[in-house]
Write a protein that holds these residues in place. Structure first.
Motif, PDB file in Angstrom:
ATOM      1  N   THR B 114      -1.603  29.035  45.233  1.00  0.00           N
ATOM      2  CA  THR B 114      -2.025  30.056  46.195  1.00  0.00           C
ATOM      3  C   THR B 114      -0.764  30.548  46.893  1.00  0.00           C
ATOM      4  O   THR B 114       0.089  29.760  47.257  1.00  0.00           O
ATOM      5  CB  THR B 114      -2.968  29.431  47.236  1.00  0.00           C
ATOM      6  N   ASP B 235      -9.185  41.356  38.723  1.00  0.00           N
ATOM      7  CA  ASP B 235     -10.630  41.370  38.532  1.00  0.00           C
ATOM      8  C   ASP B 235     -11.153  42.794  38.401  1.00  0.00           C
ATOM      9  O   ASP B 235     -12.358  43.009  38.384  1.00  0.00           O
ATOM     10  CB  ASP B 235     -11.337  40.657  39.692  1.00  0.00           C
ATOM     11  N   SER B 237     -10.746  45.293  40.571  1.00  0.00           N
ATOM     12  CA  SER B 237     -10.951  46.064  41.804  1.00  0.00           C
ATOM     13  C   SER B 237      -9.710  46.888  42.122  1.00  0.00           C
ATOM     14  O   SER B 237      -8.593  46.485  41.812  1.00  0.00           O
ATOM     15  CB  SER B 237     -11.275  45.131  42.966  1.00  0.00           C
ATOM     16  N   ASP B 243      -4.850  47.015  51.115  1.00  0.00           N
ATOM     17  CA  ASP B 243      -4.338  45.726  50.638  1.00  0.00           C
ATOM     18  C   ASP B 243      -2.939  45.464  51.164  1.00  0.00           C
ATOM     19  O   ASP B 243      -2.584  44.326  51.470  1.00  0.00           O
ATOM     20  CB  ASP B 243      -4.337  45.704  49.105  1.00  0.00           C
ATOM     21  N   SER B 302      -5.009  40.662  47.325  1.00  0.00           N
ATOM     22  CA  SER B 302      -6.234  41.446  47.352  1.00  0.00           C
ATOM     23  C   SER B 302      -7.008  41.201  48.634  1.00  0.00           C
ATOM     24  O   SER B 302      -7.392  40.075  48.930  1.00  0.00           O
ATOM     25  CB  SER B 302      -7.109  41.080  46.145  1.00  0.00           C
ATOM     26  N   ARG B 304     -10.029  42.223  49.476  1.00  0.00           N
ATOM     27  CA  ARG B 304     -11.414  41.871  49.209  1.00  0.00           C
ATOM     28  C   ARG B 304     -11.544  40.390  48.878  1.00  0.00           C
ATOM     29  O   ARG B 304     -12.448  39.707  49.355  1.00  0.00           O
ATOM     30  CB  ARG B 304     -11.887  42.699  48.021  1.00  0.00           C
ATOM     31  N   PHE B 305     -10.629  39.880  48.058  1.00  0.00           N
ATOM     32  CA  PHE B 305     -10.714  38.493  47.597  1.00  0.00           C
ATOM     33  C   PHE B 305     -10.349  37.506  48.701  1.00  0.00           C
ATOM     34  O   PHE B 305     -11.072  36.551  48.959  1.00  0.00           O
ATOM     35  CB  PHE B 305      -9.749  38.347  46.405  1.00  0.00           C
ATOM     36  N   TYR B 306      -9.229  37.740  49.367  1.00  0.00           N
ATOM     37  CA  TYR B 306      -8.732  36.722  50.294  1.00  0.00           C
ATOM     38  C   TYR B 306      -9.419  36.752  51.641  1.00  0.00           C
ATOM     39  O   TYR B 306      -9.584  35.723  52.290  1.00  0.00           O
ATOM     40  CB  TYR B 306      -7.215  36.855  50.462  1.00  0.00           C
ATOM     41  N   ILE B 309     -12.351  34.619  51.695  1.00  0.00           N
ATOM     42  CA  ILE B 309     -12.110  33.179  51.638  1.00  0.00           C
ATOM     43  C   ILE B 309     -11.828  32.611  53.020  1.00  0.00           C
ATOM     44  O   ILE B 309     -12.232  31.511  53.341  1.00  0.00           O
ATOM     45  CB  ILE B 309     -10.951  32.895  50.684  1.00  0.00           C
ATOM     46  N   LEU B 320      -5.815  29.679  44.405  1.00  0.00           N
ATOM     47  CA  LEU B 320      -6.421  30.996  44.608  1.00  0.00           C
ATOM     48  C   LEU B 320      -5.422  32.095  44.269  1.00  0.00           C
ATOM     49  O   LEU B 320      -4.510  32.353  45.026  1.00  0.00           O
ATOM     50  CB  LEU B 320      -6.842  31.154  46.075  1.00  0.00           C
ATOM     51  N   MET B 322      -5.225  36.038  43.074  1.00  0.00           N
ATOM     52  CA  MET B 322      -5.760  37.343  42.712  1.00  0.00           C
ATOM     53  C   MET B 322      -4.709  38.379  43.034  1.00  0.00           C
ATOM     54  O   MET B 322      -4.593  38.823  44.162  1.00  0.00           O
ATOM     55  CB  MET B 322      -7.055  37.609  43.495  1.00  0.00           C
ATOM     56  N   THR B 333      -9.813  30.925  40.761  1.00  0.00           N
ATOM     57  CA  THR B 333     -10.104  30.094  41.927  1.00  0.00           C
ATOM     58  C   THR B 333     -10.007  28.609  41.653  1.00  0.00           C
ATOM     59  O   THR B 333      -9.921  27.832  42.579  1.00  0.00           O
ATOM     60  CB  THR B 333     -11.547  30.335  42.430  1.00  0.00           C
TER      61      THR B 333
END
Lengths: 353, 682
Positions: B114, B235, B237, B243, B302, B304-306, B309, B320, B322, B333
């Motif tokens: 990560t 992914d 997106s 971002d 990203s 949206r991804f992080y 979380i 992690l 992305m 993940t």
């Protein structure tokens, strides 16, 4: 017997406390700062050191006096809690082994990953050592004074004197080298493509595939040989001595006079009575193997407890070192307790009440 | 009949347990296959949807790229350059093919992938650099900024307005309350340190950086960046200015463990979104490397991804990933330390897809094991020490199967001997610059390079590298001239007055000192002995002092040493502030030799503020002249990096940053393996 076991277990607690206190204070009193600053070493740009230093002081309380740090750690690992615990149970909580500074992960996770690897190596090595040495020792005792006995003694002594480091490197250089004999793989416990392998060997489209089990076993051969070869001498001499002691006993003469076969005499009567020194040694061997596999783990790049311990000591990652000391101590105490219980099983004369 | 448990029964039990174990493993195997099938199923369904979308979009009518866009640049050209220039050139080669694996080995076990976090060892960052991208990267041949996620930028120099505000604010005296609120103030329970800190700060007055952080202060520099359209994360997106803003805010969020990255980005006051594809980065004070900080110090994550979380799980979870990069983890993940580290090619990558199918990172530690792997053909790149390199070159088989490279790198850094000028408040023998010059003249650095690095090192004349232009080509390194050194020492008043073979200073101190070096290192020990022998002919006694790394660091902080031999790594354009500015003497700063020269300070301050590249390089040249005159360090050697690369890999070239595939940077992989030589199936 039960009261004996309970007494031993209760006695273990002050032993462990004393042991961890000694380890902790030796580490804390030695000069130098713990933390990842050292791990990064020369690659750190100057400005990063300051930021990391303050961060670690804040997070791990490294700027507090050492006695306070020790009690902080004790509080973390004790299963006893003052006041209600997190699960709502008063006075009990799960012991928290701490957090590794240089790896930034929970110590329990680290140990969960490395302990099985070390144990696997040891569990493979121990039976090998014992079965080979006992058989050799018995043979030597039977043909005492003859060439078998003397020759075996010399050869095994020579093996014992051969340093593990050199043995490991030679094995790696000659038996794991495509330019020489490529009988075994050079490093690690799994192949690069092991993630995609099936467990059992099977004949696939691309030909004969080894399978994960056979692949692991293949990788284990060299490290286990390195761990085991040095111990043959000691255990075989031990068993030879114990057997010789018993072979002159009266009951053996009686058995022979009765007409019991020589093989039966040796394996059924003499051997069982010679077990006690071997059990003593086994109880001490387990903790030694956990620590002593550092060299083997380094050469063959296997991440077990030895590597974890040595790296943590070097970088003064105190929580990991203490957790390892605790685990090794507990295992050692359990091994000794198991040894003592086995005496009672093996020798009806031994009673603990 | 007796019912004893004999050997035969034991063997039967073991066999039975074995059979049960095998059954269990077969069941686990089945489960694994099931999981893979499910993943294939969901990917197929996703592709079906995308195909349907494409069909519909085409039916509606789509604008086709103009010929201008298509000409040569592959559609990636932008005002500041083409990020895939080298990869496209490689693709134009007749034997170019995609496929095969690149197998590397870093001698560490990876603990965390990560991004950010406290465990940022170099190798982890190198792996992350394949999965994440930054706004720019540096071209390995020209060192120019190449736009990657950005396409264009403009640096607005606002220094004048900023300076007016700062001058005004400086007239307002600093209060104790404000000082105690500062980030670097010692904690409340350290009364003595607090007092000392407050005293020092009152004398210093307001600092530029602190004033620059105030909300009313106009930004000293404003970097406006245009971002690239059509970029996607692994992914699928889309990437946008949100971002970029998120990546910055996330690092600055105190709940996220990222003390190192935070210290780098301290200079940035704010990152604001101007529109979906443009951001503005405002700086607290003028800094010459503003563009570098803005575009090459922050990996884009990203939002949206992080964000979903959250900081706590982000800190704890090791796997992690992305990012927008050309390679990705199969599962973004679930990676855990101990699992094999393999990156697969991101088939949905927005740019030119990577040449290799997989990048494999082994974790084999130990030189001997690594060399055996290389010999077996199980490793594609080996970095080695000079001794290993010389040994391996003798192996004809190996040399035939690989290519070997010796390259200097602009950020390779240098080794040096540092002379402590002040110890316990009193000036040492090294406080006199004539003495320091003499020490350098006594050291045969060329011979040092030949003897210790087998000739694979060049003499360093200063902290600046020749390759970047920061070093003045007209300045020459001091030669090896022991006679001149002896003459200088005599002139400075050193002579052997009591006939014991050791010279004394004008005030009678014998010239003896301890040469500190890192213990446990055979190499450093030999180096220390070499230095000792270099100084002996002049009547100087250097006592090698092996010190544990921990203790050495502690002594550096407390300035408790005579001289020390170490190495620094460098930046592409190095900022000498940390090491040579007199500001950095106090507070256990990194000017641990207590070197103070007002001219040096002036030039460093001026250089850091000058945004014009040409003018700034001239200032660095002047600074280099002063440093060469002063010799605060004896700069020793710039080491070459030595490596063996498997011969099947094509397009491997040396560059100013080492090889043309520079692991440190988020840059497209320009290497490939021709189809005929590929070894690994997909």
């Amino acid at each position: 017997m039960l009261s004996y076991i309970i007494r031993r277990l209760l006695l273990a607690i002050p032993t462990l406390i004393g042991m961890t206190a000694v380890v902790f204070f030796i580490m804390a009193l030695s000069p130098g700062r713990p933390s990842a600053i050292l791990a990064a070493g020369l690659q750190l740009k100057p400005q990063e050191r300051e930021a990391l230093k303050r961060y670690y002081d804040e997070r791990y309380g490294l700027d507090k006096p050492i006695v306070v740090q020790y009690f902080r750690w004790m509080k973390k690992i004790s299963p006893i809690q003052i006041g209600p615990g997190p699960l709502g149970w008063p006075w009990f909580k799960a012991p928290d082994l701490g957090h590794s500074m240089i790896r930034d992960r929970r110590v329990s996770d680290l140990i969960k990953e490395s302990l099985p690897v070390t144990l696997l190596l040891d569990v493979m090595a121990l039976p090998l050592i014992y079965s080979t040495s006992i058989w050799l020792g018995l043979k030597a005792a039977r043909h005492r004074g003859e060439i078998v006995d003397v020759g075996m003694g010399t050869v095994l002594l020579a093996l014992w004197s051969f340093p593990v480091i050199l043995a490991g490197l030679l094995l790696q250089g000659y038996l794991a080298n495509k330019d020489m004999l490529y009988w075994f793989p050079p490093a690690e416990l799994h192949d690069m493509q092991a993630g995609g392998m099936t467990f059992l060997p099977h004949h696939g489209a691309a030909g004969w595939e080894r399978g994960w089990l056979v692949d692991t076993a293949w990788h284990l051969v060299l490290p286990v040989i390195c761990l085991a070869y040095g111990q043959f001498a000691f255990v075989s001499k031990l068993s030879r001595g114990a057997v010789l002691e018993n072979i002159g006993a009266d009951y053996v003469r009686t058995a022979r006079a009765k007409g019991v076969g020589e093989r039966s005499v040796l394996y059924r009567h003499v051997f069982r009575n010679s077990l006690i020194p071997l059990i003593t040694f086994a109880a001490q061997l387990l903790p030694a193997l956990i620590g002593g596999s550092i060299v083997v783990e380094t050469i063959f790049s296997v991440s077990g407890m030895g590597k974890l311990g040595i790296d943590s000591i070097f970088y003064k990652d105190s929580e990991v070192v203490l957790a390892i000391a605790l685990v090794a101590g507990i295992l050692g105490l359990i091994a000794n307790l198991a040894g003592d219980i086995l005496y009672a099983v093996v020798d009806p004369r031994v009673a603990y009440d | 009949m007796e019912n004893r448990f004999g050997l035969k029964d034991l063997i039967l039990v073991i066999l039975l347990l074995g059979v049960i174990g095998v059954l269990f493993l077969s069941m686990v195997q089945n489960d694994r296959q099931y999981v893979v099938l499910q993943r294939i199923d969901s990917t197929l369904r996703q592709q079906q949807t995308e195909m349907a979308d494409l069909r519909r979009a085409i039916a509606r009518g789509v604008a086709v790229a103009t010929t201008q866009q298509q000409a040569g640049g592959g559609g990636y050209d932008s005002p500041k350059g083409n990020p895939f220039e080298h990869l496209l050139a490689a693709e134009a080669q007749p034997d170019f093919a995609r496929g095969d694996w690149l197998v590397e080995n870093f001698g560490v076990k990876f603990q965390r992938l990560t991004p950010l976090g406290t465990v940022s060892d170099l190798y982890t960052m190198w792996v992350q650099a394949r999965m994440f991208e930054q706004l720019c990267y540096r071209d390995p041949f020209t060192l120019k900024f190449v736009p990657l996620l950005a396409t264009d930028w403009e640096i607005k120099d606002n220094t004048a307005a900023w300076q007016t505000y700062v001058d005004q604010r400086k007239k307002v005296p600093l209060t104790e309350a404000e000082i105690l609120k500062e980030d670097s103030a010692p904690a409340a329970d350290k009364a003595d340190e607090r007092k000392a800190y407050v005293e020092r700060r009152l004398k210093e007055g307001r600092r530029d950086g602190d004033i620059g952080a105030e909300p009313e202060c106009p930004p000293a520099i404003d970097v406006v960046l245009q971002l690239r359209h059509g970029v996607t994360f692994s992914d699928g997106s889309p990437f946008s200015a949100d971002d970029v803003v998120f990546s910055f805010d996330w690092i600055m969020n105190k709940k996220v463990q990222a003390p190192r990255e935070r210290s780098y980005l301290q200079r940035i006051k704010s990152v604001t979104k101007l529109n979906d594809f443009a951001v503005s980065m405002k700086f607290k004070e003028p800094y010459f490397a503003a563009l570098s900080v803005a575009t090459t110090n922050m990996q884009i994550m990203s939002k949206r991804f992080y964000e979903a979380i959250g900081p706590d799980k982000f800190n704890e979870t090791p796997g992690l990933c992305m990012g927008t990069g050309p390679y990705m983890m199969k599962d973004p993940t679930s990676w855990k330390p101990g699992q094999k580290l393999e990156l697969v090619r991101n088939e949905q990558y927005w740019g030119e897809r990577g040449p290799f199918d997989r990048l494999v990172f082994n974790e084999v530690e130990g030189e001997s094991a690594e060399i055996v792997l290389l010999r077996n053909g199980q490793l594609d790149r080996l970095r080695c020490s000079p001794d290993q390199y010389v040994e391996l070159l003798k192996d004809k088989n190996l040399v035939a199967r690989t290519r070997h490279f010796e390259v200097n790198s602009v950020d390779g850094g240098y080794t040096f001997v540092a002379w402590n000028q002040k110890r316990n408040g009193k000036p040492t023998l090294f406080a006199d610059k004539r003495v320091r010059n003499a020490m350098t003249l006594l050291c045969d650095r060329e011979r040092m390079g030949r003897q210790f690095y087998k000739g694979y090192a060049t003499v360093a004349k200063s902290m600046f590298s020749d390759l970047s232009g920061q070093s003045d080509p007209n300045i020459k390194a001091l030669p090896y001239d022991p006679e001149r050194a002896k003459a200088i020492l005599k002139e400075a008043g050193f002579a052997d007055r009591d006939g014991d073979g050791v010279i004394e200073s004008p005030d009678g101190r014998p010239f003896r000192f301890k040469l500190t070096f890192k213990s446990g290192d055979d190499f450093s020990k030999k180096l220390a002995l070499f230095l000792k022998d270099s100084y002996a002919p002049a009547g100087i006694v250097a006592e090698p002092d092996a010190t544990d790394w921990n203790i050495m660091m502690k002594n550096l902080d407390s300035r408790n040493f005579d001289c020390i031999t170490m190495a620094w790594s460098a930046d592409i354009e190095d900022d000498p502030y940390q090491i040579f500015h007199s500001d950095q003497i106090a507070d256990a700063g990194d000017n641990f030799i207590s070197y103070s020269n007002p001219e040096t300070d002036r030039l460093i301050d001026l250089g850091r503020r000058t945004l014009d590249d040409k003018k700034r390089l001239e200032i660095w040249h002047q600074l280099e002249k002063v440093i060469t005159d002063d010799q605060p360090y004896t700069f020793c050697l710039e080491r070459k990096s030595l490596s063996f690369i498997d011969a099947r890999i094509a397009n491997v070239k040396p560059s100013k940053l080492g090889l043309n595939y520079n692991l440190k940077q988020e840059m497209p992989v320009p290497w490939y393996v021709p189809a005929a030589k590929q070894k690994y199936a997909r």
